[in-house]
Scaffold this motif. Sequence first.
Motif: not given
Length: 147
Positions: A1-5, A18-21, A59-64, A67-74
């Motif tokens: 299953m492909a998981v996205k943040i 927004y909620r980051i999910v 979640w990043l460590s298990v492969g999630a 998205s581009e917007a979330v990556q900028r926030l992170l």
Amino acid sequence: MAVKIRLLRMGKIRNPQYRIVVADSRTKRDGRAIEFVGIYQPKEDPSVIEVKSERVQYWLSVGAQPSEAVQRLLELTGDWQKFKGLPAPPPLKVAAERVDRQAAYEAEAKAAAGLADTPAKPAKKAEKAEAPKAEEPAAAADAGEQA
């Protein structure tokens, strides 16, 4: 299953919040999420970004994949650099603490009550009444010199 943040939009028209999910990549944008890991409110000044860092790191460590917007926030919060092993970014701008409205009202009320109780006006009248008396002898002496 492909998981996205990614971001799940909430709020009103012209006031997005927004909620980051963490969600399956096949679900709708506002569909069911696996986990909520933060919030983002872009209309606040400064923007509110709150992230549960330990859960995002998991979640990043298990492969999630973010998205581009979330990556900028992170990247702003420093979680992306922590995951990649890069140096930390500068700290985020933080909003000033809000003034307690009740405390401000009480302070103004005390100041107003303090001004009303002081006998400042009668003291001024007494000073004005004494001032002409002091000037009258000088005026009489001036009149005597002229005569």
